[in-house]
Design an enzyme around this catalytic site. Structure first.
Site, mmCIF file in Angstrom:
data_model
loop_
_atom_site.group_PDB
_atom_site.id
_atom_site.type_symbol
_atom_site.label_atom_id
_atom_site.label_comp_id
_atom_site.label_asym_id
_atom_site.label_seq_id
_atom_site.Cartn_x
_atom_site.Cartn_y
_atom_site.Cartn_z
ATOM 1 N N SER A 146 96.272 87.651 -48.384
ATOM 2 C CA SER A 146 96.177 87.829 -49.841
ATOM 3 C C SER A 146 97.081 88.937 -50.364
ATOM 4 O O SER A 146 96.625 89.905 -50.963
ATOM 5 C CB SER A 146 94.731 88.091 -50.222
ATOM 6 O OG SER A 146 93.967 87.035 -49.716
ATOM 7 N N ARG A 161 105.629 92.496 -51.138
ATOM 8 C CA ARG A 161 105.252 93.914 -51.088
ATOM 9 C C ARG A 161 103.774 94.006 -50.711
ATOM 10 O O ARG A 161 102.990 93.112 -51.015
ATOM 11 C CB ARG A 161 105.484 94.592 -52.445
ATOM 12 C CG ARG A 161 104.626 94.039 -53.554
ATOM 13 C CD ARG A 161 104.953 94.603 -54.922
ATOM 14 N NE ARG A 161 104.119 93.987 -55.943
ATOM 15 C CZ ARG A 161 104.331 92.792 -56.465
ATOM 16 N NH1 ARG A 161 105.345 92.058 -56.045
ATOM 17 N NH2 ARG A 161 103.526 92.303 -57.388
ATOM 18 N N ASP A 199 93.979 84.091 -50.997
ATOM 19 C CA ASP A 199 92.526 83.913 -51.188
ATOM 20 C C ASP A 199 92.210 83.248 -52.525
ATOM 21 O O ASP A 199 91.251 82.483 -52.645
ATOM 22 C CB ASP A 199 91.756 85.246 -51.059
ATOM 23 C CG ASP A 199 92.244 86.348 -51.998
ATOM 24 O OD1 ASP A 199 93.246 86.137 -52.704
ATOM 25 O OD2 ASP A 199 91.634 87.424 -52.009
#
Length: 481
Positions: A146, A161, A199
Site C-alpha cells: 500500500s 516513494r 489495499d
C-alpha cells in the site's frame, strides 16, 4: 462548559475557528478535488497520481479456488489463505499477523523482503503441515503493497516513494515484485506473485464481491486513499495502448497528495509544522490532515503550544516531557478521549496520568475533549470531500462506498461525521430517509481483496486477456505458446 475559565474558553473558541470547516468550504474543496482527479488521468498528470492498477472489471461473485494474500500495511504484516467456494460471494479465510519491526522501516530493501518471505514461509509451514512447501507451485499470491507505485502491469510495481513513515533505501524507483520473488526463492518458497495490489483497490474489489452496489473503495487508517473503476476511454494517459475504451480498470487515486500546491485546504500552523518536520515536506498534504498517523501529532502539538503560552493556564507546574516527544500520541489516544462517557471525563484523567504523567483539571479535560472532537471532525469532513469528488466525476447519485482502516472502524463518530458532510455537499433534503451515497464498512480488502484480485487475474489470463500482464518477467504468468 460553564465551569471553564475564560482563558481556556477563549482558546476553545480560537481552536474551533481554526479547525471547523463550514459547508461553503466543503464545496470549494470538492470542486478542486474533482478537477485534480481529472488532471491525474491526463497525459500531463497532476499532484494526485491516479495510477491504473490493471485490475480489470468487477468480480462476478462466481470466482473459485484457493489463493494467498500478503498484506504489508504501515504497522503489521498479515499472511492469509483465502478459499473461494462455489457459493456466490462467499469466502473462508485463514490468517496470521506479524509485527513489522521498527528497525526494518529504515533499513535496506533486502532486509525488508527477507523478513516478509520468512513470515510467508512460517505461515505455509503452519498451515500445510503434511505437505512439502517446495511443492506448493500452484498457489498464487496477491501482494497488498500500500505505497504509491507506477504499475505498467498487474504483476509489476515501481515504488514511487515511501509513505507512512517508511524510509527504506534501495527500493524507491525499483520494481518490488522481483525483489520479493528473489527473497521467496532464497527462503525456498515457490509461490507465484500474481498481483501487486494496493489495499484500497483490494477494498473496492472485496466489497464489490459481496455487495454489487459498491463503486468506490476507501482506506481511512494510518494513511488515506481511494480506488474506483474508470473506463479506459476516460483515461487519456492510456490512449497510446489502443485498448478497448469500454474496458473498466481500477484506478488507485493515491489522493493523500491532493492539494500539494496548497491552494484550497484550510491548513493551521500545526499542519504547516507537521509538513515541515516530515521526511517529505510538501508532499501528502491531504493525508497529513486526515490520516491516523498525524491526528495524534496535531493534537499533541496544540497542547504543547498551549502549555507554552503564558496567557493560557494549562498543566501548570507539571513536567510535560513525555508530551513533548514527537509522534508519541496516535489516533487511538484521541479516540479514547472522545469515548470517555463521564461528564467529568475521569477516563481522560486516568489516560493522561498513565500515558503522559500529567494530572489534569476538569476544565483542562473539557478543552482536551473539544480539541479531540475538532481534529476528528475535520478529518471526517475532509475525507468525505474526496468521496464526493469521485461521485461527482462519475455521475454517481447513489452507491455504497466500502471503507476500511483503523480510523474509519475505531474512531468514534467518524462515520456519522462523514455522512453529515456528504449531506451538506449533496444538499439532500431532510425528508430523504436513507442517504443515497453511503460510506459503509468494507470487506477485508487487503486480505480477501488481494486474493480475489489474484483469482481475477488468473481468470482473465486463461481467457486470453493479457493487457497489463508483465511478459518480460522471469516467471511470467502468461503460459508459453
Amino acid at each position: 462548559m460553564h465551569d471553564v475559565p475564560n482563558n481556556l474558553m477563549k482558546q476553545i473558541k480560537d481552536l474551533e475557528q481554526q479547525f471547523t470547516i463550514e459547508t461553503p468550504k466543503l464545496h470549494e474543496i470538492v470542486a478542486r478535488f474533482q478537477s485534480e482527479l481529472e488532471k491525474g488521468l491526463s497525459k500531463e498528470g497532476g499532484s494526485i497520481p491516479m495510477n491504473p492498477t490493471w485490475v480489470i472489471g468487477y468480480p462476478t461473485g462466481d470466482e473459485t479456488g484457493t489463493y494467498l494474500a500478503l498484506d504489508m500495511g504501515g504497522t503489521n504484516l498479515r499472511v492469509c489463505e483465502v478459499e473461494l467456494p462455489e457459493e456466490k460471494g462467499q469466502y473462508d479465510i485463514y490468517q496470521s499477523k506479524y509485527r513489522l519491526p521498527e528497525e526494518i522501516k529504515s533499513g535496506t530493501g533486502e532486509q525488508l523482503f527477507d523478513y516478509i518471505a520468512e513470515c510467508v514461509k512460517q505461515f505455509l509451514i503452519a498451515n500445510h503441515e503434511d505437505e512439502d512447501i517446495s511443492e506448493l507451485k500452484d498457489l498464487y499470491l496477491g501482494f497488498t503493497f500500500s505505497y504509491p507505485c507506477t504499475q505498467d502491469a498487474i504483476d509489476h510495481g515501481v515504488l514511487q516513494r515511501w509513505t507512512k513513515g517508511f524510509d527504506i533505501e534501495g527500493v524507491e524507483g525499483h520494481d518490488v515484485v522481483p525483489m520479493f520473488e528473489e527473497a521467496l526463492e532464497r527462503k525456498g518458497v515457490p509461490i507465484k506473485i500474481t498481483a501487486l495490489v494496493n489495499d484500497t483497490t483490494g477494498t473496492l474489489i472485496a466489497s464489490a464481491y459481496t455487495d454489487d452496489t459498491t463503486r468506490i473503495g476507501c482506506i481511512f487508517g494510518t494513511g488515506c486513499n481511494a480506488a474506483y473503476m474508470e473506463e479506459v476511454g476516460c483515461i487519456p494517459k492510456l490512449e497510446h495502448m489502443n485498448l478497448d475504451p469500454n474496458l473498466q480498470i481500477a484506478i488507485n487515486c493515491e489522493w493523500g497528495a491532493f492539494d500539494n500546491e496548497r491552494v484550497v485546504l484550510p491548513r493551521t500552523a500545526y499542519d504547516v509544522h507537521i509538513d515541515k518536520m516530515s521526511p517529505r515536506p510538501g508532499q501528502q498534504t491531504f493525508e497529513k490532515m486526515v490520516a491516523g498517523l498525524y491526528l495524534g501529532e496535531i493534537f499533541r502539538l496544540v497542547l504543547v503550544d498551549l502549555h507554552a503560552n503564558p496567557d493560557v493556564k494549562i498543566f501548570e507546574g507539571q513536567d510535560i516531557s513525555v508530551l513533548q516527544a514527537e509522534y508519541s500520541l496516535d489516533a487511538s489516544f484521541l479516540a479514547e478521549v472522545e469515548s470517555d462517557p463521564w461528564e467529568n471525563l475521569m477516563e481522560t484523567h486516568a489516560l493522561f496520568e498513565k500515558i503522559l504523567k500529567i494530572d489534569t483539571t476538569e476544565p483542562e479535560r473539557k478543552l482536551i475533549r473539544r480539541l479531540a472532537e475538532l481534529i476528528g471532525t475535520r478529518a471526517a469532513r475532509l475525507s468525505a470531500c474526496g468521496v464526493a469528488a469521485i461521485c461527482k466525476k462519475k455521475g454517481l447519485t447513489s452507491c455504497h462506498v466500502g471503507a476500511d482502516g483503523s480510523v474509519f472502524n475505531k474512531y468514534p463518530h467518524f462515520q456519522k461525521r462523514g455522512a453529515q458532510a456528504l449531506r451538506e455537499i449533496f444538499g439532500w433534503d431532510k425528508d430523504v430517509r436513507k442517504d443515497p451515497i453511503q460510506i459503509v464498512p468494507s470487506e477485508d480488502g487487503s486480505g480477501v481483496g488481494a486474493a480475489l484480485i489474484a483469482a481475477l487475474t488468473m481468470k482473465r489470463i486463461r481467457a486470453g486477456i493479457h493487457a497489463g500482464v508483465n511478459i518480460k518477467r522471469k516467471n511470467s504468468l502468461i503460459p508459453p505458446v
